[in-house]
Design a protein around this motif. Sequence first.
Motif, mmCIF file in Angstrom:
data_model
loop_
_atom_site.group_PDB
_atom_site.id
_atom_site.type_symbol
_atom_site.label_atom_id
_atom_site.label_comp_id
_atom_site.label_asym_id
_atom_site.label_seq_id
_atom_site.Cartn_x
_atom_site.Cartn_y
_atom_site.Cartn_z
ATOM 1 N N LEU A 82 0.826 -1.210 0.000
ATOM 2 C CA LEU A 82 0.000 0.000 0.000
ATOM 3 C C LEU A 82 0.857 1.256 0.000
ATOM 4 O O LEU A 82 1.766 1.402 0.802
ATOM 5 N N MET A 84 0.085 5.097 0.531
ATOM 6 C CA MET A 84 -1.070 5.892 0.926
ATOM 7 C C MET A 84 -1.027 7.297 0.374
ATOM 8 O O MET A 84 0.001 7.808 -0.015
ATOM 9 N N GLU A 86 -1.530 10.111 2.010
ATOM 10 C CA GLU A 86 -0.645 10.940 2.825
ATOM 11 C C GLU A 86 0.734 10.290 2.734
ATOM 12 O O GLU A 86 0.853 9.091 2.815
ATOM 13 N N ASP A 161 -2.726 5.032 -3.546
ATOM 14 C CA ASP A 161 -3.816 5.979 -3.381
ATOM 15 C C ASP A 161 -3.284 7.375 -3.687
ATOM 16 O O ASP A 161 -2.543 7.952 -2.905
#
Lengths: 333, 364
Positions: A82, A84, A86, A161
């Motif tokens: 992952l 992210m 942020e 993301d």
Amino acid sequence: MAEYAIEIDHLTKKFGDFTAVNDISLKIEKGEIFGLLGPNGAGKSTTINMLLGLIEPTSGTIIVEGKDIRKKLNEIKQDIGLVMQETIVEPELTAEQNLRLFGRLYHMSEEEIEKKIPFLLELAGLTEFRHAYAGTFSGGMKRRLETVKSLIHDPKILVLDEPTTGLDIQNRTKVWDLIRKINKEKEVTVLMTTQYLEEADEMCNRIAIIDHGKIVALGTPTELKHKIGKNVVVEVATSRQWLDKVAEILKKITGEKVTTSGDRASIAISGDAVKKTEQIMNELSRNKIPINGISMHEPTLDDVFLKLTGTSLRDTASQEGFASRREMLMRRR
Amino acid sequence: MGIIKDAYSLYIRDMLIFKKNWKTSVARSIIFPLTLILLLGNLGTTVNHAPIAVVNLAQNPEAMELISDLNSVSALQIYAMTNQQQAMQMLANGYVISVVVIPQGFSRYGQIYIYTDVSSPIASQEADAAIEQVAAGFGARTSIYNRGVAINTNYVYGAGSNYKSFLIAGIVIMVAAFGSMWSGGFTLITDRQLGNLKAFMATPVHKLSILLGKITYGISQSMINGMLALAIGLLYGGTIASGYAGLVPIIWFAFLSALGFSGVATALGTRINKIEVYSLIGMAITLPLWILSGAFLPTSTLPRFMQPFSTYNPMTYAVDAVRDVMLKGVLPLSTLIYYSALLIGFAAVTIAISLILFKNVNPV
């Protein structure tokens, strides 16, 4: 062997009255770079959070590498890396310590971790910064470290993301290169969310356009652009008080549906675009309508988005603050 | 076992961050005890030649030895008497601030009685402290484990001993207990805000490990803070009556306090998203508990309606135990077990609550 990397079936997530994700179904093939494109608050992050088991779906199923998320979440977590939204490399730890921590959290042996660290730093182009604190890194370096950090346990799928939000063009390109390299050399399936059209266009094999929790279109960037059904988009920029008048003229000349957004009115046309544009210009000057510019271009993903949702992704960017705040409020519930 | 190992990895991460910022962390953790000890520890330290009447009813060599010991203390001005009534009259008239009565048949294991004028609190308290120190030293000369001379003091104000040591005992426990409020629970919130919690929860690590990591980190911080506070206190003139052996129970009770409060801190951290709110609630919990534990003044000086709160305040027992060690130099085994059990019970409850709340913690 599972056929697909990720299968999402009728996935829905509600926060109280608010439906963040509304009956989404997707099949992501192995080895592809798949993009979820949409404005802030469209439901991209919520989908990702469900994929990682961070929040529970209201209904629907998620199958990752043939494993049901409700039954084999821990195995799935080992399959997914992952990155992210942020940037969350720990600024108070060195590049090496950041990587080591996550190696341990993925239950790798110390030898494996130590073997992996120089390789990953090399991949991110950060070899010489091994012992430097991540807090001293530039935004792009942090993002690259974050990206390779997610690879420490050799995941089959990389979930990013909004990997380039907040980066300048130069750093963005470097992150893109890194993602492509990972996808190609390590045969890692990539699922990324983005609100940048160029990014989706440039990076993704396939794109799902998502708005208000629903998938409004799915396909390769070219397929999506063909959805417009026309070959040229004419866009007239004017001041706001003239917008309605301009739209009226465009409609009169082409007979097509006009979309307006901000201070621009645009129309997708087929046939002799040059001739029609000339007519439009004549008509505008005859009515003494001041314009700031007129352009003709091939349909872009933004035109697709505009056509499908009635709003432009470029404009939603200005509402970004509001949308992300709304999303946060929803999540907190 | 995997849970413990993951918790350890996360603990190491927090400690590495601490290590990187150790200068600010240490400065932050000593500023509080340092200020308090410097400001409050000076109360009543300027007493010199406090007038004391000593009534010698025993008239034996031990009594003479004790009086000569008292005489050698510069804080005291001794008036040797043989008549208790006369001495009490002097006390009533304000010529002396304390009366020490050495009863008949006084021995090294015997008792003395002190009558103290409450109207001059600080002086009388310091005088009492000096007397008790002498009395303790007197007994200690025979055997270290000896309780020394038992003292029956009739006073209302003050602990009847060195106020610095009295205060330090309270501060060490408080700093240890509340250190976890500002480390374990605090970083739980910042980790959530920065997205770290989400990143951890996306790994196969069990949620319990994340919580355990925070709790152990909170305890480590607390212990570091508590020991720094103790070191400051000792450097500044505090004493441990039972000597270095007393460090063991002091550390033990500091640990138990830290344990209980890291449960409180992490429980708050699971549900509070804003540092500001956390600070506010943390203050609202810790400050009253602190005052009510008798960290500054004996709980007997608290208003009557507050005293039940002090009875149900777990910190009271930790402070009490450490104070016994530092001032009396003795902590009976039964007290040790009883107080430990109370504090372990408190920790068990707070950590259990924290576990339950953390089970469905929101990572974002």
